[in-house]
Design a protein around this motif. Sequence first.
Motif, PDB file in Angstrom:
ATOM      1  N   VAL A  96       5.503   4.616 -12.579  1.00 12.72           N
ATOM      2  CA  VAL A  96       4.492   5.327 -11.810  1.00 12.72           C
ATOM      3  C   VAL A  96       5.104   6.570 -11.163  1.00 12.72           C
ATOM      4  CG1 VAL A  96       3.008   5.206  -9.756  1.00 12.72           C
ATOM      5  CG2 VAL A  96       3.010   3.341 -11.428  1.00 12.72           C
ATOM      6  N   ALA A  97       6.364   6.460 -10.696  1.00 13.43           N
ATOM      7  CA  ALA A  97       7.045   7.621 -10.103  1.00 13.43           C
ATOM      8  C   ALA A  97       7.285   8.700 -11.152  1.00 13.43           C
ATOM      9  CB  ALA A  97       8.372   7.182  -9.489  1.00 13.43           C
ATOM     10  N   TYR A 100       4.017  10.342 -11.736  1.00 14.29           N
ATOM     11  CA  TYR A 100       3.727  11.264 -10.621  1.00 14.29           C
ATOM     12  C   TYR A 100       4.542  12.550 -10.754  1.00 14.29           C
ATOM     13  CZ  TYR A 100       3.853  13.274  -5.956  1.00 14.29           C
ATOM     14  OH  TYR A 100       3.801  14.158  -4.900  1.00 14.29           O
ATOM     15  N   GLN A 143      -1.012   6.455  -6.841  1.00 14.41           N
ATOM     16  CA  GLN A 143      -0.381   7.705  -7.283  1.00 14.41           C
ATOM     17  C   GLN A 143      -1.426   8.808  -7.465  1.00 14.41           C
ATOM     18  OE1 GLN A 143      -0.578   8.719 -10.890  1.00 14.41           O
ATOM     19  NE2 GLN A 143       0.248  10.708 -10.268  1.00 14.41           N
ATOM     20  N   TYR A 146      -2.720   9.933  -4.053  1.00 14.42           N
ATOM     21  CA  TYR A 146      -1.746  10.795  -3.368  1.00 14.42           C
ATOM     22  C   TYR A 146      -1.716  12.184  -3.999  1.00 14.42           C
ATOM     23  CZ  TYR A 146       2.614  12.202  -1.145  1.00 14.42           C
ATOM     24  OH  TYR A 146       3.544  12.881  -0.400  1.00 14.42           O
ATOM     25  N   SER A 147      -1.793  12.226  -5.315  1.00 13.41           N
ATOM     26  CA  SER A 147      -1.763  13.533  -6.001  1.00 13.41           C
ATOM     27  C   SER A 147      -3.003  14.352  -5.681  1.00 13.41           C
ATOM     28  CB  SER A 147      -1.650  13.321  -7.522  1.00 13.41           C
ATOM     29  OG  SER A 147      -0.455  12.680  -7.850  1.00 13.41           O
TER      30      SER A 147
END
Length: 531
Positions: A96-97, A100, A143, A146-147
Amino acid sequence: MVRPQETIRVELEEYLWRALQVFNVYRLLVATAFLLFEQAGLTPRVLGTANPELYSWVVALYFSFAILMIALLVKRYPGYKSSVAMQISLDIIAIVAIIYASGEVNNGLGVLLAVSVGVSSLLIGNSKALAVPAAATIALFAQVFYSHYIDGLDSQFTNSGLLGTSFFIISYLSLTLAKRLYYTEKTVLESKADLASMEAVNQDIIQTLKSGLIVLDESLNIQMLNDAAWRELNMPSAPKMQPLKAISREIYLATKQWLAKPLTDSMLIKLASRNIELQLSFRKLGADEHNLILIFLEDTTKLTQQAQQLKLTSLGRLTASIAHEIRNPLGAISHAAQLLNESEGITENDKDLCAMITRHSLRMNTIIENVLNLSQSRPPQQESIYLESIITQVKKELLQHHDPQPEIDVLIKPQDIQVLFDRSQLQQIINNLCQNGLRYSLENTGTASLHIYAAYHSPSGQAYLDIIDRGKGVKEQYKDKIFEPFFTTSNSGTGLGLYLARELCQSNGANLSYIPLPSEGGSCFRIEFGQ
């Protein structure tokens, strides 16, 4: 002993650990690919475009984690369930990071997350696995949220929703497959455990059989043999997978003869290495060219002993019933001959006839007594005997009571030879053979001489005793008859001495045989003791 269910559980856990190791290898390959692309400057444009620095750190940490997991999996720490939870959690966080840092959900990296979700369902194998797609979906939505709201990027909630839905579908299908694989594997392991148990039982039955058993392949190589057969074959070293011909030529020739003409399933052979007779029974397993051959070995020594005891019992019943009827008139004849010999006016010719009657009456009485002693002989009371002690005792008695003084040479090599025999019966046998040998040596050479030799057969380790005289030997036409009852070439013999000696030997599991000495002259009577 480990129980079958415990064995199945251990093997299933072993398979799961191996699957977890394979999954970590996959993770290491993915992390290595990311790292190599970055270091070589070949990173695709979709990777790390939004946040290159974060991308680099995440890839490096992901690679380090994969390396660390190798060591942890080798030590199997901190346990299977904890290892699965830790790997799946870090997979979700790392992928996921990376998504992102790459800026878009639909850049294809979601496939990596789908793989992790599917594999986790296979590794967990129960309904708890549904928590993995839920966690992946939540992380993915977090994610995107947040984006969109923090970084101001375009909304990708629809793509995230579709990807999350696919996670649940993949997880469900993987979970269904995992359950089937689990039950299939469990069934296979249970069948394997049952077969192993049955094989162990069969092996135990085979090894405890009193009869010997040899299993041969189509090339007559030994596939298996039990302890009884191993002992009958003189305890060869590492006999399995060796040619039967190299272990026992006699059994090999008998097997070849049976294969050529299988008219009967049994055959009697003699093993020269141990001087015993074996009853062989043959069986075939299978109907094609790859079938196995079973050979059952039965030592006839015990059967011979049992038959001997039955024969002696029958002889005892017979002699007990007729001895009284014979000895009474025989005593009357002998007494009448004595009275006639003492009467007045008897001529010398008549006295000679009376002496002949008395002499033959005594001989008949001796025969009756010998037969009675043979038929009434007790079962052998076997004990471990040093041959040196009993031969020394017999030699001492012969030197004291024999006239003229005999010459008796004794050689026992080694001196501590022990045999299992009835002491009184062995002394009776040796004394009988020595008396015969001294008499025939004296008649032939003018000197009563004997040579007594005891040793072990090599390599069987079977003890034997030779009593050698210097007589004329046994004529060729009499060799097969000397052990028959009432056969004698002497005018004064009863013909029961050698017969009785052999019967007593067989009762004790030994064998008495005659060995001619044509080059040296004389005779050799050999006692081969049982092992």
